[in-house]
Every structure is written in C-alpha cells, then in structure tokens.
Design a protein around this motif. Structure first.
Motif, PDB file in Angstrom:
ATOM      1  N   ASN A  59      53.850 -46.128 -83.363  1.00  0.00           N
ATOM      2  CA  ASN A  59      53.856 -44.988 -82.450  1.00  0.00           C
ATOM      3  C   ASN A  59      53.132 -45.370 -81.162  1.00  0.00           C
ATOM      4  O   ASN A  59      52.206 -46.179 -81.179  1.00  0.00           O
ATOM      5  N   GLN A  60      53.539 -44.755 -80.068  1.00  0.00           N
ATOM      6  CA  GLN A  60      52.898 -45.088 -78.793  1.00  0.00           C
ATOM      7  C   GLN A  60      52.646 -43.834 -77.969  1.00  0.00           C
ATOM      8  O   GLN A  60      53.332 -42.830 -78.105  1.00  0.00           O
ATOM      9  N   THR A  61      51.650 -43.931 -77.132  1.00  0.00           N
ATOM     10  CA  THR A  61      51.389 -42.909 -76.126  1.00  0.00           C
ATOM     11  C   THR A  61      50.642 -43.586 -74.983  1.00  0.00           C
ATOM     12  O   THR A  61      50.277 -44.753 -75.067  1.00  0.00           O
ATOM     13  N   SER A  62      50.444 -42.852 -73.902  1.00  0.00           N
ATOM     14  CA  SER A  62      49.700 -43.424 -72.769  1.00  0.00           C
ATOM     15  C   SER A  62      48.695 -42.397 -72.266  1.00  0.00           C
ATOM     16  O   SER A  62      48.858 -41.188 -72.468  1.00  0.00           O
ATOM     17  N   PHE A  63      47.663 -42.886 -71.603  1.00  0.00           N
ATOM     18  CA  PHE A  63      46.659 -42.006 -71.016  1.00  0.00           C
ATOM     19  C   PHE A  63      46.045 -42.693 -69.807  1.00  0.00           C
ATOM     20  O   PHE A  63      46.219 -43.889 -69.592  1.00  0.00           O
ATOM     21  N   PHE A  64      45.337 -41.905 -69.027  1.00  0.00           N
ATOM     22  CA  PHE A  64      44.742 -42.370 -67.775  1.00  0.00           C
ATOM     23  C   PHE A  64      43.305 -41.875 -67.748  1.00  0.00           C
ATOM     24  O   PHE A  64      43.063 -40.662 -67.737  1.00  0.00           O
ATOM     25  N   ILE A  65      42.339 -42.788 -67.790  1.00  0.00           N
ATOM     26  CA  ILE A  65      40.918 -42.403 -67.782  1.00  0.00           C
ATOM     27  C   ILE A  65      40.445 -42.332 -66.339  1.00  0.00           C
ATOM     28  O   ILE A  65      40.513 -43.328 -65.614  1.00  0.00           O
ATOM     29  N   ASN A  66      39.991 -41.161 -65.911  1.00  0.00           N
ATOM     30  CA  ASN A  66      39.642 -41.000 -64.498  1.00  0.00           C
ATOM     31  C   ASN A  66      38.142 -41.041 -64.201  1.00  0.00           C
ATOM     32  O   ASN A  66      37.724 -40.718 -63.093  1.00  0.00           O
ATOM     33  N   ARG A  67      37.328 -41.420 -65.183  1.00  0.00           N
ATOM     34  CA  ARG A  67      35.889 -41.574 -64.907  1.00  0.00           C
ATOM     35  C   ARG A  67      35.283 -42.544 -65.911  1.00  0.00           C
ATOM     36  O   ARG A  67      35.801 -42.703 -67.017  1.00  0.00           O
ATOM     37  N   PRO A  68      34.194 -43.198 -65.541  1.00  0.00           N
ATOM     38  CA  PRO A  68      33.542 -44.119 -66.486  1.00  0.00           C
ATOM     39  C   PRO A  68      32.745 -43.350 -67.528  1.00  0.00           C
ATOM     40  O   PRO A  68      32.377 -42.189 -67.333  1.00  0.00           O
ATOM     41  N   GLY A  69      32.463 -44.005 -68.636  1.00  0.00           N
ATOM     42  CA  GLY A  69      31.653 -43.364 -69.665  1.00  0.00           C
ATOM     43  C   GLY A  69      32.029 -43.836 -71.057  1.00  0.00           C
ATOM     44  O   GLY A  69      32.882 -44.702 -71.244  1.00  0.00           O
ATOM     45  N   LEU A  70      31.348 -43.229 -72.049  1.00  0.00           N
ATOM     46  CA  LEU A  70      31.647 -43.485 -73.460  1.00  0.00           C
ATOM     47  C   LEU A  70      32.361 -42.263 -74.022  1.00  0.00           C
ATOM     48  O   LEU A  70      31.888 -41.138 -73.866  1.00  0.00           O
ATOM     49  N   PHE A  71      33.481 -42.501 -74.690  1.00  0.00           N
ATOM     50  CA  PHE A  71      34.271 -41.404 -75.247  1.00  0.00           C
ATOM     51  C   PHE A  71      34.455 -41.645 -76.739  1.00  0.00           C
ATOM     52  O   PHE A  71      34.924 -42.705 -77.151  1.00  0.00           O
ATOM     53  N   TYR A  72      34.058 -40.644 -77.520  1.00  0.00           N
ATOM     54  CA  TYR A  72      34.022 -40.781 -78.974  1.00  0.00           C
ATOM     55  C   TYR A  72      35.178 -40.020 -79.621  1.00  0.00           C
ATOM     56  O   TYR A  72      35.606 -38.978 -79.132  1.00  0.00           O
ATOM     57  N   GLY A  73      35.650 -40.563 -80.733  1.00  0.00           N
ATOM     58  CA  GLY A  73      36.679 -39.895 -81.515  1.00  0.00           C
ATOM     59  C   GLY A  73      36.593 -40.344 -82.956  1.00  0.00           C
ATOM     60  O   GLY A  73      35.784 -41.201 -83.316  1.00  0.00           O
ATOM     61  N   GLN A  74      37.426 -39.738 -83.789  1.00  0.00           N
ATOM     62  CA  GLN A  74      37.469 -40.104 -85.212  1.00  0.00           C
ATOM     63  C   GLN A  74      38.896 -40.011 -85.711  1.00  0.00           C
ATOM     64  O   GLN A  74      39.742 -39.355 -85.093  1.00  0.00           O
ATOM     65  N   CYS A  75      39.161 -40.640 -86.832  1.00  0.00           N
ATOM     66  CA  CYS A  75      40.458 -40.490 -87.484  1.00  0.00           C
ATOM     67  C   CYS A  75      40.545 -39.064 -88.011  1.00  0.00           C
ATOM     68  O   CYS A  75      39.634 -38.582 -88.683  1.00  0.00           O
ATOM     69  N   SER A  76      41.625 -38.356 -87.692  1.00  0.00           N
ATOM     70  CA  SER A  76      41.727 -36.940 -88.053  1.00  0.00           C
ATOM     71  C   SER A  76      42.727 -36.692 -89.173  1.00  0.00           C
ATOM     72  O   SER A  76      43.219 -35.584 -89.324  1.00  0.00           O
ATOM     73  N   GLU A  77      43.043 -37.723 -89.970  1.00  0.00           N
ATOM     74  CA  GLU A  77      43.849 -37.518 -91.169  1.00  0.00           C
ATOM     75  C   GLU A  77      42.923 -37.531 -92.386  1.00  0.00           C
ATOM     76  O   GLU A  77      41.835 -38.098 -92.349  1.00  0.00           O
ATOM     77  N   ILE A  78      43.364 -36.896 -93.461  1.00  0.00           N
ATOM     78  CA  ILE A  78      42.586 -36.874 -94.698  1.00  0.00           C
ATOM     79  C   ILE A  78      43.331 -37.727 -95.716  1.00  0.00           C
ATOM     80  O   ILE A  78      44.344 -37.307 -96.259  1.00  0.00           O
ATOM     81  N   CYS A  79      42.849 -38.927 -95.943  1.00  0.00           N
ATOM     82  CA  CYS A  79      43.574 -39.814 -96.853  1.00  0.00           C
ATOM     83  C   CYS A  79      42.625 -40.565 -97.770  1.00  0.00           C
ATOM     84  O   CYS A  79      42.891 -41.684 -98.154  1.00  0.00           O
ATOM     85  N   GLY A  80      41.500 -39.942 -98.112  1.00  0.00           N
ATOM     86  CA  GLY A  80      40.603 -40.597 -99.057  1.00  0.00           C
ATOM     87  C   GLY A  80      39.162 -40.153 -98.869  1.00  0.00           C
ATOM     88  O   GLY A  80      38.832 -39.460 -97.908  1.00  0.00           O
ATOM     89  N   ALA A  81      38.307 -40.542 -99.794  1.00  0.00           N
ATOM     90  CA  ALA A  81      36.887 -40.207 -99.711  1.00  0.00           C
ATOM     91  C   ALA A  81      36.252 -40.900 -98.513  1.00  0.00           C
ATOM     92  O   ALA A  81      36.668 -41.983 -98.105  1.00  0.00           O
ATOM     93  N   ASN A  82      35.267 -40.266 -97.920  1.00  0.00           N
ATOM     94  CA  ASN A  82      34.530 -40.802 -96.766  1.00  0.00           C
ATOM     95  C   ASN A  82      35.424 -41.029 -95.545  1.00  0.00           C
ATOM     96  O   ASN A  82      35.110 -41.839 -94.686  1.00  0.00           O
ATOM     97  N   HIS A  83      36.526 -40.309 -95.473  1.00  0.00           N
ATOM     98  CA  HIS A  83      37.464 -40.644 -94.412  1.00  0.00           C
ATOM     99  C   HIS A  83      37.031 -40.159 -93.037  1.00  0.00           C
ATOM    100  O   HIS A  83      37.564 -40.601 -92.037  1.00  0.00           O
ATOM    101  N   SER A  84      36.083 -39.248 -92.973  1.00  0.00           N
ATOM    102  CA  SER A  84      35.622 -38.814 -91.652  1.00  0.00           C
ATOM    103  C   SER A  84      34.817 -39.913 -90.956  1.00  0.00           C
ATOM    104  O   SER A  84      34.495 -39.790 -89.787  1.00  0.00           O
ATOM    105  N   PHE A  85      34.505 -40.978 -91.665  1.00  0.00           N
ATOM    106  CA  PHE A  85      33.663 -42.023 -91.093  1.00  0.00           C
ATOM    107  C   PHE A  85      34.511 -43.193 -90.590  1.00  0.00           C
ATOM    108  O   PHE A  85      34.287 -44.345 -90.937  1.00  0.00           O
TER     109      PHE A  85
END
Length: 229
Positions: free
Chosen positions: A180-206
C-alpha cells in the motif's frame, strides 16, 4: 504528540492534516446546529398547550423534514469526497520510504539512496533517557526532509499492521503480500510520534513510530553519513 488534557486533535504538521481538521470542525458545527434545533423543538413541545383535534396529515412538514436533512447531508458529503480524493492523490515524490511491519518492530528502507535500511525498536522503559517518552521513543528514528513530498510504501511480514502518524494525517494498513502507498508533505521541523493502530496480538500497542523532520541540507548530511558507514 498528544499531551495531558488535550481534548482536541493534535496540531497539524502537513497540509492534509490541516484539511482533516477543517472538515472535522465543519462537520461538528453542523452537528451542533442540528442538536440545538432538535433540542429546542423537543423542549418547546413540553411547554405549549396547543392541540389540533382535526390534524390527520401534514404533507408540507413531511416534505420539509425529508428534504432538509438530505440537503444537510450534501454539505457533509461534498467536502468529505473532496478530502478523500486529496488523501489518495500521489504527487511527484522527492523521497520514497518503505516500511515493513513485524511483531513487534518496524523495518525501513530508503530505496532511493542505495537501499539504506534499518530496524526500529521501542526503547525499553529501563533504558530511557530522562527526556524520553515511555512506550513512544525508538532506537532508530525515521529522518525525512521537511517541505518535500514523501511517498511511503507499507507492507507487513507476518500479520496486519497499520502505520499511523496522527500529526501528519497518515494511516496506512500494512498487509502481508500487499504493498500500500500514500504520500504526505511535512511543513515544519520536529519529532512526530505514532503507533501501529491494528490489534493483532498481545503488547501490540508498543510498536511506536518516530519521524524526525529536518531541513533538506541536514537530511543530505544524514544520508551521506549512512552511505559512508
């Protein structure tokens, strides 16, 4: 990133996320108007004493309460469709990043630069520095240039994962055997955090994701350093 008592959406770091926030506010305003109108009508029904003993039908009011909601739905549907096509648009990318989901880490490949590749694991709590974020920081961050069009290709090696960065308005499912593909454009410097948002096992939020957005000249230095090492 989200902080304590943050009730709204995160501050946007890309034009797509700005459009998502605008659409959210637009739809919320329509919902508030409907709620206030219906609440007022229901409240007034309890207070008036008018009774029409000869009322059998009311074609006019039935036409109004059928057509009016349809018109309101159009005011939500047209901006939604516009945004859907904007999110699906792939402009000419400056950098292509490939992301592969594993349990419980991500692998990244910069295919434009002699296939620079590395794994990104969450930093355990007992190894965090004093300024680190628990369950969010990783040992190898993704470094990307700001003010550049980025294309990301997402897949998975075992089960379904989802590469999600809220501040950029990006959420792409990684499915084994599919790219799968997508594109994005970051318009400022910095640190951006995210996580996997599927539920497919124990401890998956990490399965955290950290993007470090830097000016283009710093990105070129980072690429040269990794190519030479």
């Amino acid at each position: 990133m989200s902080t304590w008592a943050n009730l709204g959406l995160q501050d946007s770091a890309s034009p797509l996320m700005e459009q998502l926030i605008f659409f959210h506010d637009h739809a919320l305003l329509i919902l508030v108007m409907i709620t206030v109108l219906v609440g007022y009508l229901m409240f007034m029904l309890f207070l008036n004493n008018y009774v029409n003993r000869f009322l059998l039908h009311g074609q006019l009011i039935e036409m109004i309460w059928t057509i009016l909601p349809a018109i309101i739905l159009l005011f939500i549907a047209f901006p939604s469709l516009r945004l859907l096509y904007l999110l699906d648009e792939i402009n000419e990318p400056s950098v292509t990043l490939k992301s592969i989901g594993h349990q419980w880490y991500w692998s990244y490949e910069y295919s434009d630069f002699n296939n620079i590749e590395f794994d990104s694991y969450m930093i355990p709590t007992n190894e965090l520095s004093t300024d680190g974020f628990r369950l969010l920081d990783v040992d190898n961050r993704i470094v990307l240039p700001m003010n550049s069009q980025i294309r990301i290709l997402v897949t998975a090696a075992d089960v379904i994962h989802s590469w999600t960065i809220p501040a950029l308005g990006v959420k792409v499912d990684g499915t084994p055997g599919r790219l799968n593909q997508t594109s994005f454009f970051i318009n400022r410097p910095g640190l951006f955090y995210g996580q996997c948002s599927e539920i497919c096992g124990a401890n998956h939020s990490f399965m955290p994701i950290v993007i470090e957005s830097v000016p283009v000249n710093y990105f070129i230095k980072w690429i040269s350093k990794n190519l030479n090492s």
